[in-house]
Design an enzyme around this catalytic site. Structure first.
Site, mmCIF file in Angstrom:
data_model
loop_
_atom_site.group_PDB
_atom_site.id
_atom_site.type_symbol
_atom_site.label_atom_id
_atom_site.label_comp_id
_atom_site.label_asym_id
_atom_site.label_seq_id
_atom_site.Cartn_x
_atom_site.Cartn_y
_atom_site.Cartn_z
ATOM 1 N N GLN A 1 1.667 -6.334 -3.145
ATOM 2 C CA GLN A 1 2.078 -6.459 -1.738
ATOM 3 C C GLN A 1 3.420 -5.737 -1.509
ATOM 4 O OE1 GLN A 1 0.731 -9.658 -3.323
ATOM 5 N NE2 GLN A 1 -1.060 -8.540 -2.741
ATOM 6 N N ASP B 1 0.804 -1.231 0.000
ATOM 7 C CA ASP B 1 0.000 0.000 0.000
ATOM 8 C C ASP B 1 0.832 1.274 0.000
ATOM 9 O OD1 ASP B 1 -2.242 -1.625 0.105
ATOM 10 O OD2 ASP B 1 -2.251 -1.638 2.295
ATOM 11 N N THR C 1 -6.701 -11.174 3.484
ATOM 12 C CA THR C 1 -7.747 -10.379 2.848
ATOM 13 C C THR C 1 -9.002 -11.228 2.579
ATOM 14 O OG1 THR C 1 -6.845 -10.869 0.672
ATOM 15 C CG2 THR C 1 -6.082 -8.839 1.733
ATOM 16 N N GLY D 1 1.848 2.932 -2.881
ATOM 17 C CA GLY D 1 1.660 3.791 -4.059
ATOM 18 C C GLY D 1 2.112 3.118 -5.353
ATOM 19 N N LYS D 2 2.089 1.772 -5.373
ATOM 20 C CA LYS D 2 2.509 1.061 -6.598
ATOM 21 C C LYS D 2 1.588 1.428 -7.757
ATOM 22 C CE LYS D 2 2.151 -2.875 -4.415
ATOM 23 N NZ LYS D 2 1.974 -2.422 -3.032
ATOM 24 N N GLY D 3 0.267 1.480 -7.468
ATOM 25 C CA GLY D 3 -0.698 1.811 -8.524
ATOM 26 C C GLY D 3 -0.357 3.147 -9.161
ATOM 27 N N ARG E 1 -10.226 -2.044 5.901
ATOM 28 C CA ARG E 1 -9.737 -2.116 7.293
ATOM 29 C C ARG E 1 -8.806 -0.939 7.588
ATOM 30 N NH1 ARG E 1 -6.939 -7.946 7.529
ATOM 31 N NH2 ARG E 1 -6.454 -7.423 5.361
ATOM 32 N N GLY F 1 -4.774 -3.984 -3.805
ATOM 33 C CA GLY F 1 -5.671 -2.865 -4.101
ATOM 34 C C GLY F 1 -4.783 -1.723 -4.532
ATOM 35 N N HIS F 2 -4.764 -1.420 -5.825
ATOM 36 C CA HIS F 2 -3.849 -0.414 -6.359
ATOM 37 C C HIS F 2 -4.657 0.794 -6.838
ATOM 38 C CE1 HIS F 2 -0.600 -3.727 -7.182
ATOM 39 N NE2 HIS F 2 -0.922 -3.604 -5.924
#
Ligand code: GDP
Ligand code: IMO
Ligand code: MG
Length: 474
Positions: A224, A22, A137, A24-26, A356, A49-50
């Site tokens: 991940q 989480d 998840t 900032g890969k997207g 979450r 979740g990107h």
């Protein structure tokens, strides 16, 4: 430095995370997609979740590569990924609704398929942190990879042969005896999905080798983070694939050697973790871990209401001022648990996949030094804009009993972090375009990170949007 200089003589870039995901890969896959010809995911599935933000529009991709908005680029789901067909088809339908075509998609015939019995078992055994599980998840990732390793997995190519499919599901049934598996029903349902994805299914490993031979520019999209890797992470509090540069390269059919520029993303100066597992620099320690383990009980709405921060709900999304004085006050609280809530609200740190609350803590440089030993020294810093208004910034510099990070989760849990402290900054950095214009205090802490870890910061991200990106001079 310019993007052209950073990518000079580079054929292959990997965007990976050096922390617990989480980071900032997207955003950065979307950013480098402009440079690339081919964008490929190599690991994980819809546990990811990107988030991509373009012109104030936010999109979250779980499975489809984050380069899909660039319709002239090839986007591939590689051999190392695990695919829930219902989720994939759902994402494709969503793209269609948004007016985005996806003829540019390829799906590896070697990828493994997540089946309903994987999801059920994952939810039952791994998802509930409150019941002592790792807080997965709940998307069936662990059981699907377990079947792959145990040589009983179902691959995308199996979808096109009903006999093989029925035989394999029959075999899997032995391992899922707690469930009432209706083979015929599953085969029927998979058949429908198979028809839908058929035009995109390829031998993507051979395709990748061709792309490399023809000098195409390749962008690998990690999922991940290094500390969640099955190989290198805080086992057993990890995901079930290798989220390092090695894993993502293998997961698209390449050697990590061909990756000219692995860029490891680092949230800075705070970091996050979702799910259970050690996190030495966590604000509020075990109290925060327990509080976040309640998952959606303490979601964004709960926290905004509980701390009396005004917000609006618009088309299902929640909007509030990240720099609300009450948030800054929490961030500067002398109670670390509250400080953690302040940072979570300021950075909107709630899971893009599960909603979450993400656990928060100062960036742990000892963990980063370990991570770059695997992912290499080129890093991207994200989210520094979030701590605008914090009176002080701290960076983890090792532990009371050891200078080095350890993967041994039980030992790591007992480690007490040590910190280097820096004054905070008050300036809004979200529109700054030049590294030298960043506040001195922030640049001081970045210099310290570089000296401590030996890493070289290549890019600093100052907001979620593509153009909130500063390329740093070497
Ligand atoms: P990923 O899983 O690594 O792609 O990251 P996520 O999308 O799960 O979480 C990162 C979040 O931070 C997303 O909401 C992004 O839009 C946002 N983001 C990325 N870079 C920055 C940044 O530099 N500043 C801020 N404020 N948000 C960012
Ligand atoms: P992206 O790609 C953060 C975490 C889960 C859990 C553990 C195992 O968005 O950075 P799994 O469902 O994979 O078996 O869960 O890994 N996890 C993530 N945490 N970001 C992710 O992906 C994650 N994918 C899995 O919370 O602790
Ligand atoms: Mg994410």
């Amino acid at each position: 430095m310019t993007l052209e200089q950073l990518t000079k003589d580079v054929q292959t870039i990997a965007i990976i995370c050096n922390q617990w995901g989480d980071s900032g890969k997207g955003k950065f896959v979307d950013y480098f997609a402009e440079w690339a010809d081919v964008i490929v995911r190599g690991t994980g599935g819809n546990n990811a979740g990107h988030t991509i933000v373009t012109n104030c529009k936010k999109r979250i991709f779980h499975l489809v590569p984050s380069g899909i908005l660039h319709k002239d680029k090839i986007n591939i789901l590689g051999n190392g990924t695990v695919i829930d067909l219902e989720v994939l088809v759902g994402e494709l339908d969503e793209l269609t609704r948004g007016g985005i075509t996806y003829n540019n998609l390829m799906i590896s015939e070697d990828a493994h398929v997540i089946l309903p019995y994987h999801v059920k078992r994952d939810i039952k055994r791994n998802a509930s942190q409150k019941k002592g599980a790792i807080g997965s998840t709940g998307r069936g990732i662990g059981p699907c990879y377990a079947d792959k390793i145990a040589r009983r997995g179902i691959m995308i190519r199996d979808l096109f042969n009903k006999d093989i499919l029925a035989k394999k599901i029959g075999k899997a049934k032995e391992y899922y005896q707690e469930q009432d598996i209706d083979i015929e029903y599953i085969v029927e349902e998979l058949g429908l999905y198979a028809e839908r994805i058929k035009p995109f299914v390829r031998d993507t490993i051979s395709e990748m080798h061709e792309f490399i031979r023809h000098g195409k520019k390749i962008l690998l999209e990690g999922a991940q983070g290094l500390l969640l890797s099955i190989e290198f992470g805080t086992y057993p509090y990890v995901t079930s694939s290798d989220s390092s540069v090695n894993g993502v390269a293998a997961g698209v059919g390449l050697s990590a050697k061909v990756v000219d520029l692995p860029l490891g993303i680092v949230k800075f100066p705070y970091m996050t973790r979702v799910g259970a597992g050690p996190f030495p620099t966590e604000f509020g320690g075990a109290k925060s871990e327990g509080y976040c383990a309640s998952g959606l009980e303490h979601d964004i709405k709960y926290e905004l209401k509980n701390y009396r921060i005004s917000f609006e709900e618009k088309n299902g999304s929640i909007e509030y001022n990240y720099h609300d004085p009450k948030i800054i006050e929490l961030m500067n609280s002398n109670k670390p648990f509250l400080q953690g809530i302040g940072i979570r609200l300021a950075g909107e740190e709630y899971g893009a996949t599960t909603g979450r609350p993400r656990r928060t803590g100062w960036t742990d440089l000892a963990a980063l030094k370990y991570a770059i030993g695997i992912n290499g020294p080129n890093i991207i810093l994200t989210k520094a804009d979030v701590v605008q208004g914090a009176n002080e910034i701290k960076l983890g510099t090792g532990y009371n009993n050891s200078e080095n990070f350890t993967r041994d989760s039980e030992r790591l849990r007992s480690y007490k972090p040590e910190y280097q402290q820096f004054p905070g900054f008050k300036e809004d950095i979200s529109q700054i375009k030049d590294y030298k214009d960043l506040p001195d205090n922030l640049r001081g802490s970045i210099n310290f990170l570089e000296r401590y870890t030996g890493a070289g910061v290549r890019i600093i991200s100052t907001g979620p949007d593509r153009n909130q990106t500063i390329i740093k001079d070497l």
